[in-house]
Design an enzyme around this catalytic site. Structure first.
Site, mmCIF file in Angstrom:
data_model
loop_
_atom_site.group_PDB
_atom_site.id
_atom_site.type_symbol
_atom_site.label_atom_id
_atom_site.label_comp_id
_atom_site.label_asym_id
_atom_site.label_seq_id
_atom_site.Cartn_x
_atom_site.Cartn_y
_atom_site.Cartn_z
ATOM 1 N N GLY A 185 0.828 -1.189 0.000
ATOM 2 C CA GLY A 185 0.000 0.000 0.000
ATOM 3 C C GLY A 185 0.862 1.238 0.000
ATOM 4 O O GLY A 185 2.081 1.170 0.174
ATOM 5 N N ILE A 187 2.138 5.098 1.298
ATOM 6 C CA ILE A 187 2.618 5.600 2.588
ATOM 7 C C ILE A 187 1.406 5.960 3.451
ATOM 8 O O ILE A 187 0.567 6.758 3.045
ATOM 9 C CB ILE A 187 3.505 6.847 2.385
ATOM 10 C CG1 ILE A 187 4.693 6.511 1.478
ATOM 11 C CG2 ILE A 187 3.991 7.395 3.715
ATOM 12 C CD1 ILE A 187 5.457 7.748 0.990
ATOM 13 N N GLY A 188 1.296 5.341 4.623
ATOM 14 C CA GLY A 188 0.175 5.628 5.511
ATOM 15 C C GLY A 188 -1.064 4.798 5.264
ATOM 16 O O GLY A 188 -2.118 5.068 5.853
ATOM 17 N N GLY A 190 -1.575 1.702 6.161
ATOM 18 C CA GLY A 190 -1.860 0.805 7.277
ATOM 19 C C GLY A 190 -1.350 -0.609 7.093
ATOM 20 O O GLY A 190 -1.713 -1.510 7.842
ATOM 21 N N LYS A 191 -0.461 -0.805 6.106
ATOM 22 C CA LYS A 191 -0.007 -2.164 5.804
ATOM 23 C C LYS A 191 0.789 -2.800 6.947
ATOM 24 O O LYS A 191 0.667 -4.001 7.210
ATOM 25 C CB LYS A 191 0.821 -2.170 4.516
ATOM 26 C CG LYS A 191 1.956 -1.159 4.472
ATOM 27 C CD LYS A 191 2.556 -1.053 3.091
ATOM 28 C CE LYS A 191 3.654 0.000 3.024
ATOM 29 N NZ LYS A 191 3.116 1.383 3.209
ATOM 30 N N THR A 193 0.526 -2.105 10.241
ATOM 31 C CA THR A 193 -0.410 -2.408 11.316
ATOM 32 C C THR A 193 -1.185 -3.676 11.008
ATOM 33 O O THR A 193 -1.348 -4.551 11.874
ATOM 34 C CB THR A 193 -1.388 -1.237 11.512
ATOM 35 O OG1 THR A 193 -0.654 -0.059 11.831
ATOM 36 C CG2 THR A 193 -2.370 -1.532 12.627
ATOM 37 N N GLU A 209 9.407 -4.026 6.882
ATOM 38 C CA GLU A 209 10.415 -3.204 6.227
ATOM 39 C C GLU A 209 11.149 -2.343 7.246
ATOM 40 O O GLU A 209 10.537 -1.738 8.126
ATOM 41 C CB GLU A 209 9.754 -2.315 5.173
ATOM 42 C CG GLU A 209 10.764 -1.550 4.343
ATOM 43 C CD GLU A 209 10.121 -0.793 3.196
ATOM 44 O OE1 GLU A 209 10.848 -0.410 2.276
ATOM 45 O OE2 GLU A 209 8.895 -0.581 3.240
ATOM 46 N N TYR A 221 13.647 13.530 2.029
ATOM 47 C CA TYR A 221 12.472 14.391 2.115
ATOM 48 C C TYR A 221 12.848 15.871 2.168
ATOM 49 O O TYR A 221 12.019 16.737 1.865
ATOM 50 C CB TYR A 221 11.625 14.019 3.330
ATOM 51 C CG TYR A 221 10.812 12.754 3.102
ATOM 52 C CD1 TYR A 221 9.898 12.683 2.054
ATOM 53 C CD2 TYR A 221 10.953 11.646 3.923
ATOM 54 C CE1 TYR A 221 9.161 11.534 1.832
ATOM 55 C CE2 TYR A 221 10.220 10.493 3.710
ATOM 56 C CZ TYR A 221 9.318 10.447 2.663
ATOM 57 O OH TYR A 221 8.581 9.309 2.438
ATOM 58 N N ASP A 260 5.101 -6.803 5.161
ATOM 59 C CA ASP A 260 4.409 -5.538 4.899
ATOM 60 C C ASP A 260 4.947 -4.843 3.646
ATOM 61 O O ASP A 260 4.741 -3.648 3.456
ATOM 62 C CB ASP A 260 4.470 -4.608 6.110
ATOM 63 C CG ASP A 260 5.856 -4.052 6.382
ATOM 64 O OD1 ASP A 260 6.844 -4.579 5.822
ATOM 65 O OD2 ASP A 260 5.971 -3.088 7.173
#
Length: 377
Positions: A185, A187-188, A190-191, A193, A209, A221, A260
Site C-alpha cells: 500500500g 505511505i500511511g 496501514g499495511k 499495522t 520493512e 524528504y 508488509d
C-alpha cells in the site's frame, strides 16, 4: 513486541439452549470486541455457590487493542443482548450467559469495577480446566504459578465433563495454505499495522520493512534530487537482503510468512523519484535481482484515497513525512495500480480501505479477512 493484548474470557450458561447461547456469545465477541483465536472444549459443570441447573462453560483467547475497562464495557453489552441482567445484590443466580475477564496479558488490574486476574480463578475448576486447554504460556502475576500448578492445588472437587466443542471463527480462513503473503500500500495505508494483526492472529512469521534504519530517508524528504538515488539503492539492497534471509529461514513454530512489503515497490518508488538516466541504471540492476526473488502466493494491495493517506501521515507524526505532497502520493498509487495491471501471474487482491479503521473497529478488520477468504475460495 505484541501489538495486541491477549485476553482470556470465561463463558458460562445454565438457561435455555446452553450450547447455542455460548456459540452466539462467541460470534458476538468476535464481531464486536476482538479476534477470537482459540476456544476450549465445552464443559458441563455443577452450579457453583448456589442450587441450580448445571452450567455449560468454556474459555477463549481473544486478541484486542482495547483497554481492560473497554473490554468490560463491551462484554456487559453482549451479556445484556443475550438476556443477562446483572444484580450484585441478589448474589449468584441462574443466567443465560456469564462472561468474565480471567486474564489480560499478565497484568494486574484492581479497580472498583474490575479485578484481573479474576480473584476466584484458582478456586474454580470450571475456569481452570478450560483455561488449560488454551495451552497458553501464562503465569499468574500474583501467585507466580501456571495453570497446571493452580489445577494441582485447587480445593474444588466438582465434576467437569466435556460435552461439546465450538469452532474458532478463524478456522474458516485457511491462510496457512500460503507460504508467503505480502501486504502492500501507499505511505500511511496501514499495511504494517495490518501485518502485525495478521501475524499475531494466524501464527505467522512477520517480515517488516526496516525503513526507520535508513539514514537517507530524512535527507531525501529535504532534498529529493540529491538523495533519491542513494536512498533507492540502499532500500533495494536492504529489501533484497532481508527477504532473502527471512524467506529462506523456515520457522518450525510459524505457519507461514507475512510481510508488509514486496520488493517490486523498489521499482515503483524509483520510477517516481529518480531522473530518467538514473532510473534506467536502477531498473537494470533491479531486473537482475528480481528474477531471483520468490514471489508472494498472495499479494494484497490496500488502497486508500489521498486525503485519508495525508490524515494518517499527520496522525502518526513522523517529522520527515510531514511535508509529503498529495501529488507524490497520487503518483505512488498510480505506480502500484499500473504494476498490478501488468502482472498476469501474480495472485492479487485489492481492498479499498479508505473508509475503514481496522484498528479501532473490529468489524472493519473482519471485513478485510472476509475479502481475503473470498479470494481464497
Amino acid at each position: 513486541m505484541k501489538s495486541q493484548h491477549q485476553v482470556v474470557l470465561s463463558l458460562g450458561s445454565n438457561q435455555g439452549n446452553r450450547l447455542q447461547i455460548l456459540e452466539q456469545c462467541v460470534a458476538l465477541l468476535h464481531q464486536e470486541v476482538g479476534t477470537v483465536i482459540k476456544i476450549s472444549a465445552v464443559f458441563e459443570t455443577p452450579a457453583w455457590g448456589f442450587e441450580s441447573e448445571s452450567f455449560f462453560n468454556c474459555a477463549l483467547l481473544l486478541h484486542t487493542g482495547a483497554t481492560p475497562l473497554r473490554v468490560l464495557q463491551q462484554i456487559l453489552k453482549i451479556e445484556k443482548r443475550l438476556g443477562r441482567t446483572r444484580n450484585a445484590a441478589i448474589g449468584y443466580q441462574a443466567r443465560s450467559i456469564d462472561i468474565d475477564i480471567i486474564a489480560f496479558d499478565e497484568e494486574i488490574v484492581t479497580t472498583d469495577k474490575l479485578q484481573i486476574p479474576h480473584p476466584l480463578l484458582q478456586e474454580r475448576k470450571f475456569v481452570l480446566l478450560p483455561f488449560q486447554e488454551l495451552q497458553l504460556d501464562w503465569q499468574h502475576p500474583i501467585f507466580k504459578k501456571n495453570i497446571p500448578e493452580l489445577i494441582a492445588e485447587t480445593r474444588d472437587t466438582s465434576t467437569c465433563e466435556i460435552v461439546g466443542k465450538i469452532s474458532a471463527p478463524l478456522s474458516t480462513i485457511p491462510l496457512d495454505q500460503f507460504n508467503y503473503i505480502a501486504f502492500e500500500g501507499n505511505i500511511g495505508a496501514g499495511k504494517t499495522t495490518l501485518t502485525h494483526k495478521i501475524a499475531e492472529d494466524f501464527n505467522a512469521k512477520m517480515v517488516l520493512e526496516r525503513f526507520a534504519d535508513n539514514p537517507f530517508l530524512p535527507k531525501f524528504y529535504k532534498d529529493q534530487n540529491r538523495y533519491a538515488f542513494p536512498l533507492e539503492m540502499s532500500f533495494l539492497a536492504d529489501r533484497y537482503q532481508q527477504l532473502t534471509d527471512d524467506l529462506a529461514q523456515f520457522d518450525l513454530f510459524k505457519d507461514f510468512v507475512v510481510a508488509d512489503y514486496h520488493i517490486f515497490k523498489s521499482l515503483i518508488f524509483a520510477k517516481i523519484t529518480l531522473a530518467e538516466d538514473e532510473y534506467r541504471l536502477y531498473r537494470n540492476l533491479f531486473t537482475i535481482i528480481y528474477k531471483e526473488m520468490p514471489k508472494p502466493d498472495l499479494y494484497v494491495y490496500l488502497y486508500q484515497n489521498t486525503n485519508r493517506l495525508l490524515q494518517n501521515i499527520k496522525k502518526r507524526g513522523r517529522g520527515y513525512e510531514q511535508n509529503i505532497k498529495a501529488d507524490y502520493l497520487e503518483k505512488i498509487n498510480t505506480g502500484y495500480l499500473d504494476y498490478i495491471k501488468s502482472q498476469q501471474d501474480l495472485n492479487v487482491l485489492i481492498i479499498d480501505v479508505s473508509d475503514l479503521d481496522f484498528v479501532k473497529n473490529q468489524s472493519d478488520y473482519l471485513f478485510i479477512l472476509e475479502e481475503i477468504q473470498k479470494k481464497i475460495q
